[in-house]
Design a protein around this motif. Structure first.
Motif, short mmCIF file in Angstrom:
data_model
loop_
_atom_site.label_atom_id
_atom_site.label_comp_id
_atom_site.label_asym_id
_atom_site.label_seq_id
_atom_site.Cartn_x
_atom_site.Cartn_y
_atom_site.Cartn_z
N PHE A 70 -11.84 91.52 -41.04
CA PHE A 70 -12.58 90.44 -40.39
C PHE A 70 -11.85 89.11 -40.53
O PHE A 70 -11.75 88.34 -39.57
CB PHE A 70 -13.99 90.34 -40.97
N HIS A 71 -11.31 88.89 -41.72
CA HIS A 71 -10.54 87.66 -41.90
C HIS A 71 -9.31 87.65 -41.00
O HIS A 71 -8.95 86.61 -40.46
CB HIS A 71 -10.13 87.50 -43.38
N ARG A 72 -8.72 88.80 -40.85
CA ARG A 72 -7.56 88.91 -39.96
C ARG A 72 -7.98 88.54 -38.52
O ARG A 72 -7.29 87.81 -37.82
CB ARG A 72 -7.00 90.34 -39.99
N PHE A 73 -9.10 89.09 -38.10
CA PHE A 73 -9.56 88.79 -36.75
C PHE A 73 -9.87 87.31 -36.59
O PHE A 73 -9.53 86.68 -35.58
CB PHE A 73 -10.79 89.62 -36.37
N GLN A 74 -10.51 86.75 -37.61
CA GLN A 74 -10.82 85.32 -37.53
C GLN A 74 -9.55 84.48 -37.41
O GLN A 74 -9.50 83.50 -36.68
CB GLN A 74 -11.61 84.88 -38.77
N LEU A 75 -8.52 84.92 -38.11
CA LEU A 75 -7.24 84.23 -38.05
C LEU A 75 -6.61 84.38 -36.66
O LEU A 75 -6.10 83.41 -36.09
CB LEU A 75 -6.31 84.81 -39.13
N LEU A 76 -6.66 85.58 -36.13
CA LEU A 76 -6.02 85.85 -34.84
C LEU A 76 -6.87 85.37 -33.66
O LEU A 76 -6.34 84.90 -32.66
CB LEU A 76 -5.75 87.35 -34.67
N GLY A 77 -8.18 85.51 -33.80
CA GLY A 77 -9.07 85.21 -32.69
C GLY A 77 -8.85 86.20 -31.55
O GLY A 77 -8.13 87.20 -31.70
N PHE A 78 -9.46 85.94 -30.39
CA PHE A 78 -9.17 86.76 -29.22
C PHE A 78 -7.80 86.33 -28.69
O PHE A 78 -7.45 85.15 -28.73
CB PHE A 78 -10.24 86.55 -28.14
N PRO A 79 -7.04 87.27 -28.18
CA PRO A 79 -5.70 86.92 -27.71
C PRO A 79 -5.75 86.06 -26.44
O PRO A 79 -6.63 86.23 -25.60
CB PRO A 79 -5.06 88.27 -27.42
N THR A 80 -4.81 85.16 -26.32
CA THR A 80 -4.65 84.39 -25.09
C THR A 80 -3.23 84.59 -24.60
O THR A 80 -2.41 85.22 -25.28
CB THR A 80 -4.86 82.88 -25.34
N ILE A 81 -2.92 84.05 -23.44
CA ILE A 81 -1.57 84.26 -22.90
C ILE A 81 -0.51 83.51 -23.71
O ILE A 81 0.68 83.65 -23.47
CB ILE A 81 -1.47 83.85 -21.40
#
Lengths: 256, 439
Positions: free
Chosen positions: B36-47
């Protein structure tokens, strides 16, 4: 069967055919000869409907219908067949599936019921024997990895399968050794009848030793400059094309 | 973190909320937390993320999605969807997962000894963490899945067991409201065992309903083991499918992947990673994407050569119709230790739609010096000569184009070892090439 009147055509704004007149009746074999670049293969392409050619003048009637208005597939379905000078390799499309599809579409066009699998198989065997086409090649991808001779024989095999009324053989003899040439010629001789016709485009006279034409035409500079019987082919073999070129230049000069 | 996304993407807030409410076992808690922390760091991908440069998902993130699936029970359109996924004449074991949940039923007879299938949710109640830990690198969606997954399919084939009949897994996704589902699977093929898996992904959505499938599959192919893995993606419009497959290959193992994406889903993003963790492995990745409408189909593959004497071969082909967009990114990474690597890659595309596009990007990073690697990428159109040849034999333009597309795809379809599946695929391809697509 085929009436060509004053046919003019160009490709990329270059005038290739400059007024062709030709009539082919059922049961006849016409040979069209001429030096390289005279427009022989262009005539075949125009008749088959290759899109890169623009017809600028004249008309072509095939069995009384306007051929030039038809899509290439419609011309084929109406009974016109072009044996290609350079048959295309199509990896992934099997020879047999290709023929099945072609026959299916032609029969649908003619309002005939689909050919059943058994009958198709019988026809394939019969025709493949008739033109001495290797049974293994029948199941391979269309022309893929075929030798030059095998490709040309495949054209004749397709011709036998589709049973067209008018067949145009575009330099089918080029690149063939003498045995392959004889097999191709024998195929044509077995397939000819009083109901169909052939136009044989060739640079050399040697194919005409095996397929005896009723008429020989010489194409030069986009026009038929001389027509005759099979003796004309022999004369050309002997004397080459130069004397004809001279003659046609003189004619042109006098018209001007 | 990701304050902007929290404010602009409704789904983001729901995810945070869902995570805070998640009841979880102690065993998996730490892994979920770090994911979850990883996802929070990455967020949803953008271009702006290199791996998503050509795949803009902003428009799909504008929709709201619930994270709670409708309660179990067979959806009304199930039989219709199963009929769509059925592969005629295929002798197989069949199971169905609805929104990532297996009902425990098996078609096609009793499973032989040596193969076990479980719901991931059942395994979660057992002590010990089922999944190995991973830091998820730049896999935004995998990190999200690893934080929030609730179910999936666990398969294990015991050592020396050969399962002759393939296992056909049908993933059905369906909902009456916008939904995100996150199935997580783990498949283990033990030493010297063999398994074939055929996955079909189908969806049934009414009206404007959208479904986002964030799938994560981890596969371990142990020493001398073999896995054939066919993926048939035939989900419907309204579906956004992100499918991450991470394969861990051990010594002398063989993994064959066949990924087919057909018209339907709005978005398909496949992240396929073959991690060659031990020596003398063999890997074949085949892919075919036939895209239509406004589809966006992205295949990102990674072949990670970590050890010496491994062989990998990759062939992906694309046919792009109408206004669809395709992306192919094939990364081959050869580590310094991975001497005697053989790695080959090829991507060919046939762009047919006047407004269709393809971005094809081979990416080779080689740090060993005694290797054989090659790659190639082509983008082309119909061969006019081939088309004319077929038409000159009486074959209509539409049929001729269909024949040529099938022929183009043939290099990939012929690789499938199950004739019934090959036939099914060819029919699916033909079905999607009507006259109006061809222009």
């Amino acid at each position: 069967m085929l009436i060509i009147k004053n046919l003019h055509a160009e490709v990329e704004d270059k005038k290739i055919l400059k007024g062709i007149d030709l009539t082919v009746n059922a049961g006849e074999i016409h040979a069209i000869m001429g030096p390289n670049g005279s427009g022989k293969s262009s005539l075949a392409s125009v008749l088959a409907g290759r899109e890169s050619y623009q017809v600028t003048e004249g008309e072509v009637l095939f069995e009384g219908k306007n051929l030039l208005e038809m899509e290439p597939e419609t011309r084929a379905r109406e009974g016109l067949f072009l044996a290609f000078q350079y048959p295309i390799e199509i990896p992934g499309v099997s020879n047999i599936n290709f023929l099945k599809t072609a026959i299916g579409e032609i029969r649908t066009y003619k309002g005939l019921p689909p050919m059943d699998a058994k009958e198709f198989l019988r026809l394939t065997r019969e025709k493949q024997k008739l033109v001495e086409f290797d049974a293994q090649l029948v199941n391979r991808s269309l022309n893929e990895g075929f030798s030059g001779g095998e490709k040309k024989r495949n054209e004749i095999f397709q011709l036998a399968m589709l049973q067209p009324s008018l067949s145009i053989l575009d330099e089918t003899d080029s690149g063939l050794d003498i045995d392959a040439l004889r097999i191709v010629a024998q195929g044509v001789n077995k397939l000819r009848s009083d109901k169909n016709a052939f136009i044989i485009i060739t640079h050399y006279q040697r194919l005409l030793e095996y397929i005896i034409p009723d008429f020989v035409h010489v194409l030069y500079n986009g026009r038929i400059v001389k027509s005759g019987t099979k003796e004309l082919a022999l004369e050309l073999e002997e004397k080459g094309y130069d004397w004809l070129k001279e003659e046609s230049r003189e004619q042109e000069a006098t018209t001007i | 973190m990701n304050v902007l996304q929290e404010q602009t993407i409704p789904l983001y807030g729901r995810i945070v909320e869902k995570y805070s409410k998640l009841s979880t076992t102690a065993a998996s808690q730490q892994a979920r937390q770090s994911a979850f922390h990883r996802f929070q760091l990455l967020g949803f991908p953008t271009i702006k993320n290199e791996d998503w440069k050509y795949t803009n998902i902003t428009r799909f993130l504008k929709d709201e999605y619930a994270l709670e699936a409708p309660s179990a029970g067979a959806p009304a359109e199930l039989s219709e969807l199963l009929a769509k996924a059925a592969i005629p004449d295929l002798d197989c074991y069949g199971i169905v997962l609805v929104n990532g949940v297996w009902d425990g039923k098996i078609e096609g007879g009793e499973l032989p000894k040596g193969i076990e299938l479980h719901r991931v949710s059942d395994a979660l109640s057992q002590p010990g963490d089922l999944f190995t830990n991973d830091n998820w690198g730049n896999l935004h969606f995998a990190a999200l899945n690893a934080a929030l997954y609730t179910d999936g399919l666990f398969i294990r084939v015991a050592a020396n067991i050969v399962i002759e009949k393939p296992l056909h897994i049908v993933h059905v996704y369906t909902s009456d409201y916008n939904l995100m589902v996150q199935p997580r699977h783990l498949w283990i093929v033990d030493r010297n065992a063999q398994l074939s898996v055929i996955e079909s992904t189908v969806s049934g959505l009414s009206g404007e309903v959208k479904i986002w499938v964030n799938n994560l599959t981890e596969i371990i192919v142990h020493n001398d083991a073999k896995l054939d893995h066919v993926n048939l993606q035939t989900a419907a419009t309204g579906t956004r499918l992100v499918q991450q497959t991470i394969v861990h290959q051990k010594k002398q193992s063989l993994y064959n992947s066949y990924t087919f994406t057909l018209p339907g889903a709005d978005l398909v993003r496949n992240d396929l990673q073959a991690r060659l963790e031990e020596d003398h492995t063999e890997t074949h990745l085949y892919g075919l994407y036939l895209t239509a409408g406004d589809q966006l189909v992205d295949n990102h593959t990674l072949v990670d050569h970590q050890k010496p004497h491994c062989f990998s071969n990759e062939l992906y082909k694309g046919v792009l119709l109408e206004r669809s967009t395709g992306v192919f990114n094939g990364k081959v990474y050869v580590h310094k230790d991975a001497q005697k690597t053989n790695a080959f890659q090829q991507n060919n595309n046939l762009v047919i739609g006047k407004k269709a596009t393809i971005d094809s990007k081979p990416e080779l990073e080689i740090f060993a010096d005694d290797v054989k690697c090659s790659h190639g990428s082509t983008v082309g159109q119909f061969s006019e000569d081939a088309l004319f040849y077929l038409r000159a034999r009486g074959i209509g333009e539409a049929t001729a184009k269909a024949l040529l597309i099938n022929a183009f795809a043939f290099d990939v379809t012929e690789k499938i070892k199950f004739p019934a599946v090959e036939t099914y695929i060819n029919q699916q391809i033909s079905h999607h090439i009507p006259v109006n697509h061809a222009g």
